[in-house]
Design a protein around this motif. Structure first.
Motif, PDB file in Angstrom:
ATOM      1  N   ILE A 223     -29.107  -8.535  56.440  1.00 22.31           N
ATOM      2  CA  ILE A 223     -29.570  -8.430  57.827  1.00 22.31           C
ATOM      3  C   ILE A 223     -29.228  -7.064  58.403  1.00 22.31           C
ATOM      4  O   ILE A 223     -30.050  -6.409  59.057  1.00 22.31           O
ATOM      5  CB  ILE A 223     -28.939  -9.543  58.691  1.00 22.31           C
TER       6      ILE A 223
ATOM      7  N   ALA B 194     -31.519  -3.908  59.654  1.00 16.66           N
ATOM      8  CA  ALA B 194     -31.398  -3.373  61.005  1.00 16.66           C
ATOM      9  C   ALA B 194     -31.006  -1.894  61.025  1.00 16.66           C
ATOM     10  O   ALA B 194     -31.148  -1.235  62.053  1.00 16.66           O
ATOM     11  CB  ALA B 194     -30.359  -4.183  61.791  1.00 16.66           C
TER      12      ALA B 194
ATOM     13  N   ARG C 230     -34.438   0.561  57.546  1.00 18.43           N
ATOM     14  CA  ARG C 230     -35.311  -0.407  58.201  1.00 18.43           C
ATOM     15  C   ARG C 230     -36.791  -0.229  57.847  1.00 18.43           C
ATOM     16  O   ARG C 230     -37.470  -1.224  57.529  1.00 18.43           O
ATOM     17  CB  ARG C 230     -35.111  -0.336  59.716  1.00 18.43           C
TER      18      ARG C 230
ATOM     19  N   ASN D  94     -38.687  -3.293  56.076  1.00 18.31           N
ATOM     20  CA  ASN D  94     -39.810  -3.928  56.765  1.00 18.31           C
ATOM     21  C   ASN D  94     -41.064  -3.920  55.907  1.00 18.31           C
ATOM     22  O   ASN D  94     -41.799  -4.919  55.841  1.00 18.31           O
ATOM     23  CB  ASN D  94     -40.079  -3.202  58.084  1.00 18.31           C
TER      24      ASN D  94
ATOM     25  N   GLY E 204     -31.017 -15.041  61.483  1.00 23.49           N
ATOM     26  CA  GLY E 204     -31.257 -13.707  60.953  1.00 23.49           C
ATOM     27  C   GLY E 204     -32.663 -13.497  60.446  1.00 23.49           C
ATOM     28  O   GLY E 204     -33.099 -12.348  60.266  1.00 23.49           O
TER      29      GLY E 204
ATOM     30  N   GLN F 137     -34.836 -10.927  62.373  1.00 22.55           N
ATOM     31  CA  GLN F 137     -34.830  -9.499  62.077  1.00 22.55           C
ATOM     32  C   GLN F 137     -35.962  -9.163  61.116  1.00 22.55           C
ATOM     33  O   GLN F 137     -36.651  -8.151  61.258  1.00 22.55           O
ATOM     34  CB  GLN F 137     -33.488  -9.086  61.464  1.00 22.55           C
TER      35      GLN F 137
ATOM     36  N   THR G 277     -39.638  -9.803  62.925  1.00 19.13           N
ATOM     37  CA  THR G 277     -40.073  -8.716  63.815  1.00 19.13           C
ATOM     38  C   THR G 277     -40.372  -7.449  63.031  1.00 19.13           C
ATOM     39  O   THR G 277     -41.253  -6.675  63.413  1.00 19.13           O
ATOM     40  CB  THR G 277     -39.003  -8.437  64.889  1.00 19.13           C
TER      41      THR G 277
ATOM     42  N   THR H 130     -39.029 -17.025  67.431  1.00 16.86           N
ATOM     43  CA  THR H 130     -37.652 -16.919  66.952  1.00 16.86           C
ATOM     44  C   THR H 130     -36.866 -18.131  67.433  1.00 16.86           C
ATOM     45  O   THR H 130     -36.974 -18.529  68.601  1.00 16.86           O
ATOM     46  CB  THR H 130     -36.981 -15.627  67.442  1.00 16.86           C
TER      47      THR H 130
ATOM     48  N   GLY I  79     -32.652 -16.520  67.367  1.00 21.79           N
ATOM     49  CA  GLY I  79     -32.852 -15.272  66.633  1.00 21.79           C
ATOM     50  C   GLY I  79     -31.696 -14.289  66.736  1.00 21.79           C
ATOM     51  O   GLY I  79     -31.186 -14.017  67.822  1.00 21.79           O
TER      52      GLY I  79
ATOM     53  N   TYR J  93     -31.237 -10.497  65.868  1.00 28.74           N
ATOM     54  CA  TYR J  93     -31.991  -9.311  65.477  1.00 28.74           C
ATOM     55  C   TYR J  93     -31.683  -8.179  66.441  1.00 28.74           C
ATOM     56  O   TYR J  93     -31.224  -8.406  67.567  1.00 28.74           O
ATOM     57  CB  TYR J  93     -33.490  -9.592  65.416  1.00 28.74           C
ATOM     58  N   ASN J  94     -31.941  -6.943  65.994  1.00 32.62           N
ATOM     59  CA  ASN J  94     -31.469  -5.802  66.770  1.00 32.62           C
ATOM     60  C   ASN J  94     -32.438  -5.315  67.839  1.00 32.62           C
ATOM     61  O   ASN J  94     -32.073  -4.513  68.687  1.00 32.62           O
ATOM     62  CB  ASN J  94     -31.082  -4.635  65.843  1.00 32.62           C
TER      63      ASN J  94
END
Length: 313
Positions: free
Chosen positions: A134, A138, A143, A147, A178, A181, A184, A202, A205, A207-208
């Motif tokens: 995770i 992030a 990232r 992604n 998590g 993350q 998104t 979420t 959720g 996530y950052n």
């Protein structure tokens, strides 16, 4: 005595955390360098999607991204109860639960020989592996790669499940903890590969808030006042603070793309969690039933059944 015990704990877990931090980065770098190809095949007799029949377009495809307990293709956090409930209550959906959100190479953690050995001797290491993933997802240095890797994995699994790029059939990313993350972060790659209408839901959720979700139609944040894990994520990630107005999260808030739905008195984990089949509400439903009903209502409110051979009405 307490100080000595804490010292022993730090000495024991410190090397494990360091090793996990390095291993978590290895997968995303191996993906980026092309050293290993992402896996695409599922175990024998395991379908790429469940729910609506593949011979006609479903109302939507729903991809479930589990929390850090995800270690194999099968759903592990709750024995698959949430996915089963969604399929039973919304037969118009095609549901995918096999995506590996904590593996850019799409390799189930529990199927790797070294992890099978560790699971029998140090189960905490498995937990720490996904936690570290995770934070890699992030990390601004990794990232974009992470992604792209997991977004591509989801797109591949959707195609194998019968999704036709450009068909206009909506894709809903339902994520727990998590998994948010990853959800998104996958939005841009999914849009690029499939050109599909995207919704994100979420559930507790973590996530950052740095990922750009402008390609998503909307994000529904299902939460509860007693969910301290979700609150922790809002505290430790500056991109979720109002001060950082240019973050992906705050831009989405200003664009009206975020809706908060409260599922009190649920908790993140434990006997009163969002997906508990035992905890009951005043109306007699379990927390699991209420969560499944809420997700389905959100999808049905925004998605019309698809016409055969064409986009949704």
């Amino acid at each position: 005595m307490i100080e000595f015990a804490l010292l022993l704990l730090l000495v024991g877990i410190g090397p494990v955390l360091l090793a996990e931090a390095l291993l978590a980065r290895y997968e995303v770098l191996a993906y980026a360098a092309g050293w290993r190809a992402p896996a695409t095949e599922l175990p024998a007799r395991m379908p790429y999607a469940r729910g609506a029949d593949a011979d006609r377009p479903p109302a939507a495809y729903l991809v479930y991204l589990d929390g850090i307990g995800k270690r194999r293709f099968q759903d592990t956090r709750d024995g698959g109860r949430l996915v089963k409930s969604l399929i039973d209550k919304a037969p118009e959906l095609r549901v995918l639960g096999q995506v590996q959100p904590y593996s850019p190479l799409a390799y189930p953690l529990a199927n790797r020989p070294v992890w099978i050995w560790l699971r029998r001797r140090a189960g905490l290491v498995l937990f720490l592996h996904n936690v570290m993933q995770i934070f890699v997802a992030a990390d601004h240095r990794y990232r974009p790669l992470y992604n792209r890797a997991v977004g591509s994995q989801i797109a591949t699994q959707l195609r194998l499940a019968g999704y036709r790029p450009g068909s206009g059939i909506p894709v809903v990313l339902l994520s727990y903890s998590g998994g948010a993350q990853v959800a998104t972060g996958a939005v841009d790659e999914l849009w690029s590969e499939l050109r599909s209408p995207l919704w994100v839901i979420t559930l507790g959720g973590f996530y950052n808030g740095a990922n750009d979700i402008s390609r998503a139609e909307h994000l529904y944040r299902l939460t509860a006042a007693s969910d301290w894990i979700e609150r922790t994520g809002m505290w430790i990630f500056p991109q979720r603070w109002r001060l950082f107005r240019r973050s992906g999260w705050n831009r989405a808030v200003r664009a009206g793309k975020i809706t908060v739905i409260w599922l009190d008195p649920a908790t993140h984990v434990g006997p009163r969690s969002y997906i508990s089949p035992q905890a009951k509400l005043p109306d007699g439903r379990s927390h699991l039933d209420r969560t499944a009903d809420t997700v389905i209502a959100l999808i049905r409110d925004r998605v019309s059944p698809a016409e055969p051979g064409g986009p949704p009405a």
